[in-house]
Design a protein around this motif. Structure first.
Motif, short mmCIF file in Angstrom:
data_model
loop_
_atom_site.label_atom_id
_atom_site.label_comp_id
_atom_site.label_asym_id
_atom_site.label_seq_id
_atom_site.Cartn_x
_atom_site.Cartn_y
_atom_site.Cartn_z
N ASP A 63 5.16 -9.86 -0.45
CA ASP A 63 6.31 -10.74 -0.63
C ASP A 63 7.60 -9.92 -0.54
N LYS A 64 8.74 -10.58 -0.73
CA LYS A 64 10.03 -9.89 -0.57
C LYS A 64 10.24 -8.79 -1.61
N ASP A 65 9.50 -8.85 -2.72
CA ASP A 65 9.62 -7.83 -3.77
C ASP A 65 8.62 -6.69 -3.60
N GLY A 66 7.79 -6.76 -2.57
CA GLY A 66 6.82 -5.71 -2.31
C GLY A 66 5.47 -5.92 -2.98
N ASN A 67 5.32 -7.05 -3.68
CA ASN A 67 4.02 -7.36 -4.28
C ASN A 67 3.03 -7.71 -3.18
N VAL A 68 1.76 -7.48 -3.45
CA VAL A 68 0.72 -7.72 -2.45
C VAL A 68 -0.18 -8.86 -2.92
N LEU A 69 -0.58 -9.71 -1.97
CA LEU A 69 -1.45 -10.84 -2.24
C LEU A 69 -2.90 -10.37 -2.26
N LEU A 70 -3.58 -10.60 -3.39
CA LEU A 70 -5.00 -10.29 -3.48
C LEU A 70 -5.76 -11.56 -3.84
N LEU A 71 -6.98 -11.62 -3.33
CA LEU A 71 -7.86 -12.77 -3.57
C LEU A 71 -9.11 -12.30 -4.27
N LYS A 72 -9.59 -13.12 -5.17
CA LYS A 72 -10.88 -12.87 -5.79
C LYS A 72 -11.90 -13.69 -4.99
N HIS A 73 -12.70 -12.98 -4.20
CA HIS A 73 -13.63 -13.60 -3.26
C HIS A 73 -14.94 -13.99 -3.95
N ARG A 74 -15.32 -15.24 -3.82
CA ARG A 74 -16.54 -15.76 -4.45
C ARG A 74 -17.80 -15.09 -3.89
N LEU A 75 -17.84 -14.80 -2.60
CA LEU A 75 -19.06 -14.34 -1.94
C LEU A 75 -19.19 -12.81 -1.90
N TRP A 76 -18.25 -12.10 -2.46
CA TRP A 76 -18.31 -10.64 -2.49
C TRP A 76 -19.10 -10.17 -3.69
N PRO A 77 -19.59 -8.93 -3.69
CA PRO A 77 -20.42 -8.43 -4.80
C PRO A 77 -19.70 -8.48 -6.15
N GLU A 78 -20.43 -8.88 -7.16
CA GLU A 78 -19.92 -8.93 -8.53
C GLU A 78 -19.30 -7.58 -8.90
N GLY A 79 -18.12 -7.63 -9.50
CA GLY A 79 -17.44 -6.41 -9.92
C GLY A 79 -16.58 -5.79 -8.84
N ARG A 80 -16.70 -6.29 -7.60
CA ARG A 80 -15.87 -5.79 -6.49
C ARG A 80 -15.34 -6.98 -5.68
N GLN A 81 -14.89 -8.00 -6.38
CA GLN A 81 -14.52 -9.24 -5.71
C GLN A 81 -13.05 -9.33 -5.30
N TRP A 82 -12.19 -8.49 -5.85
CA TRP A 82 -10.78 -8.54 -5.48
C TRP A 82 -10.56 -7.83 -4.14
N GLY A 83 -9.77 -8.45 -3.30
CA GLY A 83 -9.45 -7.83 -2.02
C GLY A 83 -8.38 -8.60 -1.28
N LEU A 84 -8.01 -8.07 -0.17
CA LEU A 84 -7.01 -8.67 0.69
C LEU A 84 -7.60 -9.86 1.45
N PRO A 85 -6.76 -10.76 1.94
CA PRO A 85 -7.27 -11.84 2.78
C PRO A 85 -7.92 -11.24 4.03
N THR A 86 -9.10 -11.71 4.34
CA THR A 86 -9.84 -11.14 5.45
C THR A 86 -10.80 -12.16 6.04
N GLY A 87 -11.14 -11.97 7.29
CA GLY A 87 -12.09 -12.85 7.96
C GLY A 87 -12.38 -12.33 9.35
N TYR A 88 -13.19 -13.05 10.08
CA TYR A 88 -13.56 -12.64 11.44
C TYR A 88 -12.73 -13.39 12.47
N ALA A 89 -12.34 -12.68 13.52
CA ALA A 89 -11.59 -13.30 14.62
C ALA A 89 -12.50 -14.27 15.36
N ASN A 90 -11.94 -15.41 15.71
CA ASN A 90 -12.65 -16.38 16.54
C ASN A 90 -12.53 -15.96 18.00
N LYS A 91 -13.46 -16.45 18.80
CA LYS A 91 -13.43 -16.18 20.23
C LYS A 91 -12.08 -16.61 20.80
#
Length: 147
Positions: A35-63
């Motif tokens: 954001d404009k203040d330099g904060n970073v957006l993190l998501l707690k991902h439901r499908l990621w391993p327990e205890g390591r669920q926080w991360g950046l927005p991510t996904g696979y590129a479509n064709k």
């Protein structure tokens, strides 16, 4: 002789030969959204391993999708937020069937509305105050260290 034959087949047939001959990869695309203040957006991902669920927005590129468009789409799908993609921050290959790419991105608008199938929580964090359970590779991306 081989070069002469290659020039004779020209065009789309050459492309098909190359396509069948070379490796195919999925491309994982990550957005380092700030954001404009330099904060970073993190998501707690439901499908990621327990205890390591926080991360950046991510996904696979479509064709046929540009990687920049993938960042915008993934952030919008997962959080309802709109972003402007900036410079490439990371590119890594060498995995069996995957390439990873990350881009800096700037928050430009919207209100958080998470996709609760994939995402448990979305929050802004100061880079010096990241949560426990963040993927280490994502921590390094936030701080732009080589991973």
């Amino acid at each position: 002789m081989i070069a002469r034959l290659w020039r004779l087949i020209n065009g789309s047939f050459q492309w098909r030969i190359l396509w069948f001959r070379h490796a195919k990869f999925m491309v994982g695309v990550t957005g380092i959204v700030r954001d404009k203040d330099g904060n970073v957006l993190l998501l707690k991902h439901r499908l990621w391993p327990e205890g390591r669920q926080w991360g950046l927005p991510t996904g696979y590129a479509n064709k046929s999708e540009t990687f920049e468009d993938t960042v915008c789409r993934e952030v919008l799908e997962e959080t309802g937020l709109k972003v402007r993609v900036g410079e490439i921050a990371h590119l890594k290959s060498g995995y069996k069937l995957r390439v990873e790419v990350a881009y800096e991105a700037e928050f430009v608008g919207g209100t958080v509305k998470i996709d609760d199938f994939e995402i448990l929580e979305a929050r802004w964090f100061a880079p010096h105050d990241l949560p426990e359970g963040i993927q280490e590779s994502h921590r390094l991306l936030v701080h732009r260290k080589r991973i």
